[in-house]
Design a protein around this motif. Structure first.
Motif, PDB file in Angstrom:
ATOM      1  N   VAL A  49      13.355  12.611  22.271  1.00 34.67           N
ATOM      2  CA  VAL A  49      12.821  14.147  21.744  1.00 34.67           C
ATOM      3  C   VAL A  49      14.900  14.802  21.939  1.00 34.67           C
ATOM      4  O   VAL A  49      14.123  15.642  21.395  1.00 34.67           O
ATOM      5  CB  VAL A  49      12.010  14.308  23.433  1.00 34.67           C
ATOM      6  N   ARG A  50      15.405  14.261  21.980  1.00 39.36           N
ATOM      7  CA  ARG A  50      16.812  14.648  21.360  1.00 39.36           C
ATOM      8  C   ARG A  50      17.444  12.965  21.020  1.00 39.36           C
ATOM      9  O   ARG A  50      17.257  12.108  22.201  1.00 39.36           O
ATOM     10  CB  ARG A  50      17.416  15.090  22.703  1.00 39.36           C
ATOM     11  N   LYS A  59      30.689   0.362   9.039  1.00 37.69           N
ATOM     12  CA  LYS A  59      31.955   0.350   8.291  1.00 37.69           C
ATOM     13  C   LYS A  59      30.918   1.784   6.751  1.00 37.69           C
ATOM     14  O   LYS A  59      29.735   1.428   6.536  1.00 37.69           O
ATOM     15  CB  LYS A  59      32.422  -0.530   7.132  1.00 37.69           C
ATOM     16  N   ILE A  60      31.797   2.871   5.587  1.00 32.69           N
ATOM     17  CA  ILE A  60      31.385   3.225   5.468  1.00 32.69           C
ATOM     18  C   ILE A  60      32.411   3.322   4.065  1.00 32.69           C
ATOM     19  O   ILE A  60      33.235   3.216   4.453  1.00 32.69           O
ATOM     20  CB  ILE A  60      30.946   4.903   5.589  1.00 32.69           C
ATOM     21  N   GLY A  61      32.228   2.591   2.646  1.00 31.67           N
ATOM     22  CA  GLY A  61      32.962   2.209   2.298  1.00 31.67           C
ATOM     23  C   GLY A  61      34.125   1.333   2.213  1.00 31.67           C
ATOM     24  O   GLY A  61      33.847   0.790   3.017  1.00 31.67           O
ATOM     25  N   GLY A  62      35.467   2.464   2.302  1.00 38.06           N
ATOM     26  CA  GLY A  62      36.356   1.402   3.262  1.00 38.06           C
ATOM     27  C   GLY A  62      37.379   2.061   4.739  1.00 38.06           C
ATOM     28  O   GLY A  62      37.439   1.377   5.016  1.00 38.06           O
ATOM     29  N   ALA A  63      35.660   2.703   4.946  1.00 31.51           N
ATOM     30  CA  ALA A  63      35.988   3.431   6.095  1.00 31.51           C
ATOM     31  C   ALA A  63      35.352   2.875   8.205  1.00 31.51           C
ATOM     32  O   ALA A  63      34.485   2.836   7.660  1.00 31.51           O
ATOM     33  CB  ALA A  63      35.992   4.369   6.406  1.00 31.51           C
ATOM     34  N   SER A  64      36.141   2.366   8.378  1.00 34.96           N
ATOM     35  CA  SER A  64      35.791   2.073   9.636  1.00 34.96           C
ATOM     36  C   SER A  64      34.663   3.068  10.368  1.00 34.96           C
ATOM     37  O   SER A  64      35.264   4.392  10.908  1.00 34.96           O
ATOM     38  CB  SER A  64      36.469   0.934  10.567  1.00 34.96           C
ATOM     39  N   VAL A  65      33.636   3.158  11.396  1.00 34.71           N
ATOM     40  CA  VAL A  65      32.989   3.436  11.879  1.00 34.71           C
ATOM     41  C   VAL A  65      32.931   2.469  12.901  1.00 34.71           C
ATOM     42  O   VAL A  65      32.392   2.568  13.566  1.00 34.71           O
ATOM     43  CB  VAL A  65      32.205   4.316  11.399  1.00 34.71           C
ATOM     44  N   GLN A  66      33.402   3.810  14.287  1.00 35.72           N
ATOM     45  CA  GLN A  66      32.817   4.073  15.935  1.00 35.72           C
ATOM     46  C   GLN A  66      32.120   5.399  16.371  1.00 35.72           C
ATOM     47  O   GLN A  66      32.309   6.277  15.602  1.00 35.72           O
ATOM     48  CB  GLN A  66      34.058   3.787  17.139  1.00 35.72           C
ATOM     49  N   GLY A  67      30.773   4.982  16.892  1.00 36.24           N
ATOM     50  CA  GLY A  67      30.467   5.872  17.445  1.00 36.24           C
ATOM     51  C   GLY A  67      29.208   5.299  18.504  1.00 36.24           C
ATOM     52  O   GLY A  67      29.375   4.117  19.027  1.00 36.24           O
ATOM     53  N   VAL A  68      28.427   6.846  19.247  1.00 39.81           N
ATOM     54  CA  VAL A  68      27.933   6.067  20.324  1.00 39.81           C
ATOM     55  C   VAL A  68      26.750   7.002  19.717  1.00 39.81           C
ATOM     56  O   VAL A  68      26.847   8.448  19.529  1.00 39.81           O
ATOM     57  CB  VAL A  68      28.600   7.184  21.705  1.00 39.81           C
ATOM     58  N   ASP A  69      25.359   6.872  20.074  1.00 44.32           N
ATOM     59  CA  ASP A  69      24.284   7.542  19.924  1.00 44.32           C
ATOM     60  C   ASP A  69      23.946   7.556  21.409  1.00 44.32           C
ATOM     61  O   ASP A  69      23.374   7.061  21.980  1.00 44.32           O
ATOM     62  CB  ASP A  69      22.722   6.880  19.270  1.00 44.32           C
ATOM     63  N   PHE A  70      23.098   9.115  21.540  1.00 44.26           N
ATOM     64  CA  PHE A  70      22.507   9.790  22.680  1.00 44.26           C
ATOM     65  C   PHE A  70      20.885   9.599  22.847  1.00 44.26           C
ATOM     66  O   PHE A  70      20.944  11.006  21.815  1.00 44.26           O
ATOM     67  CB  PHE A  70      23.275  10.776  23.781  1.00 44.26           C
ATOM     68  N   ILE A  71      20.373   9.174  23.260  1.00 40.55           N
ATOM     69  CA  ILE A  71      18.946   8.859  22.841  1.00 40.55           C
ATOM     70  C   ILE A  71      18.300   8.510  24.120  1.00 40.55           C
ATOM     71  O   ILE A  71      17.817   8.483  25.369  1.00 40.55           O
ATOM     72  CB  ILE A  71      18.274   8.248  22.064  1.00 40.55           C
ATOM     73  N   ARG A  72      17.444  10.471  23.802  1.00 36.69           N
ATOM     74  CA  ARG A  72      17.365  10.977  24.813  1.00 36.69           C
ATOM     75  C   ARG A  72      14.979  10.268  24.912  1.00 36.69           C
ATOM     76  O   ARG A  72      15.209  10.912  23.769  1.00 36.69           O
ATOM     77  CB  ARG A  72      17.438  11.949  25.571  1.00 36.69           C
ATOM     78  N   PHE A  73      14.800  10.080  25.495  1.00 35.70           N
ATOM     79  CA  PHE A  73      13.186  10.071  26.077  1.00 35.70           C
ATOM     80  C   PHE A  73      12.450  10.570  27.100  1.00 35.70           C
ATOM     81  O   PHE A  73      12.894  10.947  28.007  1.00 35.70           O
ATOM     82  CB  PHE A  73      12.900   8.195  25.922  1.00 35.70           C
TER      83      PHE A  73
END
Length: 147
Positions: free
Chosen positions: A121-122, A99-113
């Motif tokens: 590295v990305r 959450k950020i304040g009252g807003a809900s957030v969904q997300g995906v992190d794409f992490i390259r090793f």
């Protein structure tokens, strides 16, 4: 092909380190995970940020901005599954909610090793819904303007 056994890299270990770093908000360990030339791709800015210092600024501020950050699920590539680089990189994808304040957030992190150095590295971030992305943009804009 790169011999994964000789490099000692295991994506499962990298994932465990990542989750631990985020859970403990461990900035020293986060910095140690980043390649000096890491590329960070924000969900709100088209041009990527380059370098560990820029990535640290963004990631450390996101850690403070997100409330109740938790991971929902994760996936990873196998050593030789996708990349034309013959196993030089492996990707970890982690779905998160916050959450950020009252807003809900969904997300995906794409992490390259990088499998040789074990460093990130990305780092690409996707966020939804629009209201959550806007809240993230506004909150991060305020934090970064104060720096």
């Amino acid at each position: 092909m790169t011999d994964m056994a000789s490099s000692g890299f295991r994506i499962e270990d990298a994932q465990a380190r990542w989750f631990e770093v985020i859970k403990n908000k461990d900035l020293d360990r986060l910095r140690a995970m980043l390649s000096e030339d890491v590329e960070f791709r924000s969900p709100v800015v088209y041009k990527p940020y380059r370098g560990a210092d820029a990535a640290m600024t963004l990631l450390s501020n996101v850690m403070v901005t997100f409330e109740g950050l938790h991971y929902v699920r994760s996936w990873h590539t196998t050593p030789h599954s996708v990349h034309a680089d013959r196993g030089r990189h492996q990707d970890l994808l982690v779905e998160f909610e916050a959450k950020i304040g009252g807003a809900s957030v969904q997300g995906v992190d794409f992490i390259r090793f990088d499998t040789q150095s074990g460093k990130i590295v990305r780092f690409d971030v996707m966020v939804r819904p629009y209201s959550g992305m806007t809240a993230l943009k506004d909150a991060m804009g305020k934090r970064l303007a104060a720096l």
